[in-house]
Write an enzyme that holds these catalytic residues in place. Structure first.
Site, PDB file in Angstrom:
ATOM      1  N   LYS A   6      -5.276  -4.103  -9.062  1.00  0.00           N
ATOM      2  CA  LYS A   6      -6.705  -4.222  -8.753  1.00  0.00           C
ATOM      3  C   LYS A   6      -7.086  -3.404  -7.533  1.00  0.00           C
ATOM      4  CE  LYS A   6      -7.737  -8.780 -10.625  1.00  0.00           C
ATOM      5  NZ  LYS A   6      -8.153 -10.138 -10.267  1.00  0.00           N
ATOM      6  N   GLY A   7      -6.169  -3.331  -6.568  1.00  0.00           N
ATOM      7  CA  GLY A   7      -6.439  -2.562  -5.359  1.00  0.00           C
ATOM      8  C   GLY A   7      -7.587  -3.128  -4.538  1.00  0.00           C
TER       9      GLY A   7
ATOM     10  N   GLY B 190       0.802  -1.227   0.000  1.00  0.00           N
ATOM     11  CA  GLY B 190       0.000   0.000   0.000  1.00  0.00           C
ATOM     12  C   GLY B 190       0.835   1.278   0.000  1.00  0.00           C
TER      13      GLY B 190
ATOM     14  N   TYR C 152      -3.688  -2.422   5.506  1.00  0.00           N
ATOM     15  CA  TYR C 152      -4.320  -2.130   4.208  1.00  0.00           C
ATOM     16  C   TYR C 152      -5.813  -2.462   4.263  1.00  0.00           C
ATOM     17  CZ  TYR C 152      -4.938  -2.398  -0.924  1.00  0.00           C
ATOM     18  OH  TYR C 152      -5.362  -2.215  -2.225  1.00  0.00           O
TER      19      TYR C 152
ATOM     20  N   ARG D 290      -0.086  -5.705   5.111  1.00  0.00           N
ATOM     21  CA  ARG D 290      -1.172  -6.256   4.305  1.00  0.00           C
ATOM     22  C   ARG D 290      -1.125  -7.780   4.405  1.00  0.00           C
ATOM     23  NH1 ARG D 290      -1.768  -5.292  -2.295  1.00  0.00           N
ATOM     24  NH2 ARG D 290      -3.996  -5.814  -2.373  1.00  0.00           N
TER      25      ARG D 290
ATOM     26  N   THR E 201       1.972   3.146  -2.502  1.00  0.00           N
ATOM     27  CA  THR E 201       1.486   4.164  -3.434  1.00  0.00           C
ATOM     28  C   THR E 201       0.305   4.929  -2.823  1.00  0.00           C
ATOM     29  OG1 THR E 201       2.003   2.553  -5.154  1.00  0.00           O
ATOM     30  CG2 THR E 201       0.718   4.471  -5.833  1.00  0.00           C
ATOM     31  N   TRP E 202      -0.590   4.189  -2.241  1.00  0.00           N
ATOM     32  CA  TRP E 202      -1.784   4.764  -1.620  1.00  0.00           C
ATOM     33  C   TRP E 202      -1.392   5.703  -0.477  1.00  0.00           C
ATOM     34  CZ3 TRP E 202      -6.009   1.210   0.997  1.00  0.00           C
ATOM     35  CH2 TRP E 202      -7.180   1.963   1.209  1.00  0.00           C
TER      36      TRP E 202
ATOM     37  N   SER F  91       0.474  -9.700  -5.574  1.00  0.00           N
ATOM     38  CA  SER F  91       0.775  -8.370  -6.089  1.00  0.00           C
ATOM     39  C   SER F  91       2.254  -8.262  -6.464  1.00  0.00           C
ATOM     40  CB  SER F  91       0.408  -7.336  -5.013  1.00  0.00           C
ATOM     41  OG  SER F  91       0.571  -6.038  -5.483  1.00  0.00           O
TER      42      SER F  91
ATOM     43  N   HIS G 129      11.447   0.824   2.056  1.00  0.00           N
ATOM     44  CA  HIS G 129      11.013  -0.570   2.262  1.00  0.00           C
ATOM     45  C   HIS G 129      11.964  -1.276   3.232  1.00  0.00           C
ATOM     46  CE1 HIS G 129       8.052  -0.290  -0.829  1.00  0.00           C
ATOM     47  NE2 HIS G 129       8.847  -0.442  -1.860  1.00  0.00           N
TER      48      HIS G 129
HETATM   49  P1  A3P Z   1      -2.734  -5.174  -6.110  1.00  0.00           P
HETATM   50  O1  A3P Z   1      -1.583  -5.657  -6.922  1.00  0.00           O
HETATM   51  O2  A3P Z   1      -3.256  -6.212  -5.167  1.00  0.00           O
HETATM   52  O3  A3P Z   1      -3.820  -4.556  -6.909  1.00  0.00           O
HETATM   53  P2  A3P Z   1       2.591  -0.664  -3.397  1.00  0.00           P
HETATM   54  O4  A3P Z   1       2.000   0.651  -3.603  1.00  0.00           O
HETATM   55  O5  A3P Z   1       3.096  -0.906  -2.003  1.00  0.00           O
HETATM   56  O6  A3P Z   1       3.557  -1.024  -4.450  1.00  0.00           O
HETATM   57  O7  A3P Z   1       1.387  -1.710  -3.492  1.00  0.00           O
HETATM   58  C1  A3P Z   1       0.699  -1.854  -4.695  1.00  0.00           C
HETATM   59  C2  A3P Z   1      -0.659  -2.433  -4.386  1.00  0.00           C
HETATM   60  O8  A3P Z   1      -1.518  -1.397  -3.888  1.00  0.00           O
HETATM   61  C3  A3P Z   1      -1.318  -2.959  -5.637  1.00  0.00           C
HETATM   62  O9  A3P Z   1      -2.177  -4.001  -5.172  1.00  0.00           O
HETATM   63  C4  A3P Z   1      -2.084  -1.761  -6.110  1.00  0.00           C
HETATM   64  O10 A3P Z   1      -3.125  -2.049  -7.005  1.00  0.00           O
HETATM   65  C5  A3P Z   1      -2.606  -1.212  -4.803  1.00  0.00           C
HETATM   66  N1  A3P Z   1      -2.924   0.213  -4.834  1.00  0.00           N
HETATM   67  C6  A3P Z   1      -2.314   1.201  -5.519  1.00  0.00           C
HETATM   68  N2  A3P Z   1      -2.900   2.377  -5.305  1.00  0.00           N
HETATM   69  C7  A3P Z   1      -3.932   2.136  -4.456  1.00  0.00           C
HETATM   70  C8  A3P Z   1      -4.939   2.964  -3.879  1.00  0.00           C
HETATM   71  N3  A3P Z   1      -4.984   4.264  -4.132  1.00  0.00           N
HETATM   72  N4  A3P Z   1      -5.834   2.383  -3.070  1.00  0.00           N
HETATM   73  C9  A3P Z   1      -5.792   1.062  -2.804  1.00  0.00           C
HETATM   74  N5  A3P Z   1      -4.872   0.220  -3.328  1.00  0.00           N
HETATM   75  C10 A3P Z   1      -3.946   0.756  -4.152  1.00  0.00           C
END
Ligand code: A3P
Length: 324
Positions: A291-292, A69, A220, A154, A71-72, A162, A130
């Site tokens: 997919k998120g 999570g 997450y 998560r 990026t979020w 992922s 990380h």
């Molecule tokens: P999935 O591959 O399960 O869809 P990180 O940001 O730590 O690299 O993690 C990426 C994961 O967070 C991916 O999961 C991505 O789709 C999901 N993600 C990215 N942006 C997000 C958001 N704004 N809200 C929720 N999940 C998000």
């Protein structure tokens, strides 16, 4: 400093020859450095962080195991701390990818082939990493240090899916892709970039129990379920709690909406833009949005695979008070 930087390269060449190595998910090899599996680039960054990074008392670090999570949270932390500077209709996150909202310390420390100074960043400075808690310098992690950490974890089953998908997308085309079974076996053994997953999570969990004012531990899944509640918690922890007036104006909801998977993944910059993480390599922003959702592992793991991961998780976390 440039000379010290060049010397470091020589030390590293020696280190890479002596450390235990295994197959990397992104690069050809990863190395076991102080109990965690790291790529060459990241070991180099870590040594630079340990020697040259000077934390400021107001720094806030976003720490995550990859694909949990980041990026979020990057988007949310940036939006929270800059909410007085921008209108939501014309927000920088609408035109720059969340990855560029603040630096990824692990490799940004030498992004331009020299030691990066972060003095120009507005305070409080925000950084993502990380690295496991125990690898970072005590100037950042000691309970005496005023720096704060936000950690997001998560479900490891979703992290595995992922990460496997992401790493294959950014893996060099000269290397054979990692099969899902191979990724699964390696993940269970702890062998993947920044792994073992469970030791990573536990390091931050234990530190957050010892110093709850210093480390905010988020999940997450909780954020997906109750984003407003978690974002309020996050802002308060960052020392930027929402005022009654902001609550009434719906600022929390605006931030949650701006940073949602739906909003961010549909922006042009996140469909076609790229981000530089190490000197010679960029990654397409779209790779950070898949997919998120919670529970996509069900589409990939057999019952037996699920049970094995769950049992590793319960063994490793036993007695810690943490459940995943
Ligand atoms: P999935 O591959 O399960 O869809 P990180 O940001 O730590 O690299 O993690 C990426 C994961 O967070 C991916 O999961 C991505 O789709 C999901 N993600 C990215 N942006 C997000 C958001 N704004 N809200 C929720 N999940 C998000």
């Amino acid at each position: 400093e440039q000379e010290a930087y060049n010397d470091l390269q020589k030390q590293l060449d020696h280190l890479y020859k002596t450390l235990p190595k295994d197959k990397g998910w992104k690069s050809e090899y990863i190395f076991l450095y102080k109990n965690f599996w790291l790529s060459r680039d990241v070991i180099k960054g870590l040594l630079l962080i340990q020697t040259y990074f000077k934390p400021e008392p107001t720094d806030i670090f976003l720490a995550t195991f990859m694909k949990s999570g980041t990026t979020w949270l990057k988007a949310l932390m940036f939006a929270i701390s800059n909410r007085h500077h921008y209108e939501f209709s014309n927000h920088p996150l609408l035109s720059t990818g969340p990855q560029s909202a603040f630096p990824f310390l692990d490799t940004h420390i030498y992004l331009d082939q020299a030691i990066t100074k972060f003095d120009h960043l507005p305070k409080p400075r925000l950084f993502a990493t990380h690295h496991p808690h125990e690898s970072l310098p005590t100037s950042m992690t000691s309970p005496m240090s005023p720096c704060k950490f936000v950690y997001v974890c998560r479900d490891p089953k979703d992290v595995l899916i992922s990460k496997w998908d992401f790493m294959n997308k950014i893996r060099s085309k000269d290397l054979v892709p990692i099969s899902f079974n191979e990724a699964y076996e390696s993940f269970c053994k702890g062998v993947s970039e920044y792994g073992p997953f469970w030791d990573h999570v536990l390091g931050y969990w234990k530190a957050s129990k010892e110093s709850p004012d210093k480390i905010l531990f988020l999940k997450y899944e909780d954020m997906k379920k109750e984003p407003i509640v978690e974002v309020r918690k996050l802002a308060a922890f960052m020392g930027m709690a929402f005022t009654t007036e902001e609550e009434e104006k719906g600022v929390v909801e605006e931030i949650v909406k701006l940073c949602s998977f739906e909003t961010l993944s549909s922006l042009e910059v996140n469909k076609s833009g790229r981000q530089r993480f190490i000197a010679k390599e960029t990654i397409e922003n779209q790779n950070f949005f898949r997919k998120g959702v919670v529970g996509d592992w069900e589409n990939y793991l057999t019952e037996e695979m699920k049970d094995r991961i769950d049992s590793i998780t319960s063994d490793k976390l036993k007695g810690s008070g943490l459940t995943l």
